[in-house]
Design an enzyme around this catalytic site. Structure first.
Site, short mmCIF file in Angstrom:
data_model
loop_
_atom_site.label_atom_id
_atom_site.label_comp_id
_atom_site.label_asym_id
_atom_site.label_seq_id
_atom_site.Cartn_x
_atom_site.Cartn_y
_atom_site.Cartn_z
N HIS A 1 4.47 2.19 -8.11
CA HIS A 1 3.56 1.04 -8.12
C HIS A 1 2.69 1.08 -9.39
O HIS A 1 2.46 0.05 -10.02
CB HIS A 1 2.63 1.07 -6.90
N GLN B 1 15.81 -7.26 -3.11
CA GLN B 1 14.55 -8.00 -2.96
C GLN B 1 14.23 -8.76 -4.25
O GLN B 1 13.78 -9.90 -4.21
CB GLN B 1 13.42 -7.03 -2.60
N GLY C 1 0.82 -1.21 0.00
CA GLY C 1 0.00 0.00 0.00
C GLY C 1 0.85 1.26 0.00
O GLY C 1 2.02 1.22 -0.39
N SER D 1 9.21 6.22 -3.31
CA SER D 1 9.12 5.22 -2.24
C SER D 1 7.98 5.63 -1.32
O SER D 1 7.74 6.83 -1.11
CB SER D 1 10.43 5.21 -1.45
O1 PAF Z 1 8.25 -4.45 -1.76
C1 PAF Z 1 7.25 -4.56 -1.03
O2 PAF Z 1 6.37 -3.71 -1.00
C2 PAF Z 1 7.11 -5.79 -0.15
O3 PAF Z 1 8.35 -6.22 0.30
C3 PAF Z 1 6.33 -6.94 -0.82
C4 PAF Z 1 7.06 -7.48 -2.02
C5 PAF Z 1 4.95 -6.47 -1.23
C6 PAF Z 1 6.17 -8.09 0.17
O4 PAF Z 1 5.48 -7.70 1.32
#
Ligand code: PAF
Length: 282
Positions: free
Chosen positions: A37, A155, A31, A187
């Protein structure tokens, strides 16, 4: 946009889509959505038939409970942005729905070296929590393609490894970092910065650019030391790392070799807010 809160409901719906031969793209989020996003949603829409987004602030990936408490929650605005972007499905589970048997991880993921350095070293357990939740989400959504941002470079490497380890049949698509016009990486944490702090935070981008302009001619140790000093001078209260590493493995290296690919990565605190960013160098 269809909103699901229950796992069985979304599973049934997606199974039907798969039976109809539709491809599914998935954008997992916590969120506090921004254009970074939305660029992932756009990419998913271009590359798959149906786009699913999840919003779940995953408690198991926060090694610092204060960080979890302070994580911004802007659900109404998130829903609006997702609708405007043409997202087909939003999955919005509760903690109980995601972890009905408790949050304890039964068996750790064998992530190897990538978990031992940088974010892995400064946030112990973080990537185990990320794998725990992403594994569960992939099991539920069963997407053909998973879209993640290069902003979280390490990640992305960890999720690539998770897909290898589990044999899940999903292709990871990594999208470029979205930035403010001056260069600050978008971010969710930027919401916690004041206008002045946002301006000062630009130093991270400047330092990454400096490294990119000089990494073929200057020792990596010197570049990292210069960058750390620069960030402190620009008012960063703590610099966790400035690293120049092998882009494939994240192994630290000191000198440029023309046949290798490199990435520079930074984690530093602006006030209480921990910011990360990175740049591929070649
Ligand atoms: O990057 C993120 O926002 C989080 O680490 C994810 C991949 C949604 C996992 O909770």
């Amino acid at each position: 946009m269809i909103l699901f809160k229950q796992i069985t409901d979304i599973q049934h719906y997606i199974e039907k889509l798969h039976r109809e031969g539709k491809t599914v793209g998935f954008v997992p989020t916590m969120g506090a959505l921004h254009n970074g996003h939305i660029s992932l949603i756009d990419l998913s829409k271009k590359n798959t038939d149906v786009t699913v987004c999840s919003i779940f602030v995953n408690p198991t990936q926060f090694n610092d409970p204060k960080d979890f408490e302070k994580y911004p929650v802007t659900i109404d605005n998130d829903i609006l942005l997702l609708e405007q972007a043409g997202t087909d499905i939003l999955f919005l589970p509760s903690v109980k729905e995601m972890y009905p048997g408790g949050m304890e991880l039964q068996k750790p993921y064998d992530l190897g070296f990538v978990e031992t350095v940088l974010e892995g070293a400064y946030r112990p357990g973080h990537f185990q929590g990320v794998c725990q939740v992403v594994h569960r989400l992939l099991d539920i959504v069963k997407p053909d393609k998973l879209f993640m941002g290069q902003k979280d470079y390490q990640q992305c490497m960890v999720i690539k490894k998770l897909i290898e380890l589990t044999g899940i049949k999903t292709t990871l698509v990594i999208a470029p970092t979205q930035r403010e016009p001056e260069g600050l990486a978008l971010s969710s944490r930027n919401m916690r910065l004041s206008t002045d702090e946002k301006e000062e935070a630009l130093a991270i981008y400047q330092t990454l650019k400096h490294i990119k302009n000089n990494f073929t001619t200057t020792s990596f140790t010197n570049l990292a030391a210069f960058a750390t000093d620069f960030l402190h001078k620009e008012g960063f209260s703590r610099v966790d790392y400035v690293a120049i590493a092998d882009a494939e493995t994240l192994a630290p290296t000191d000198n440029y070799m023309p046949d290798k690919k490199y990435v520079a990565l930074v984690a530093a605190f602006k006030g209480e807010v921990r910011l990360i960013d990175n740049m591929l160098l070649n």
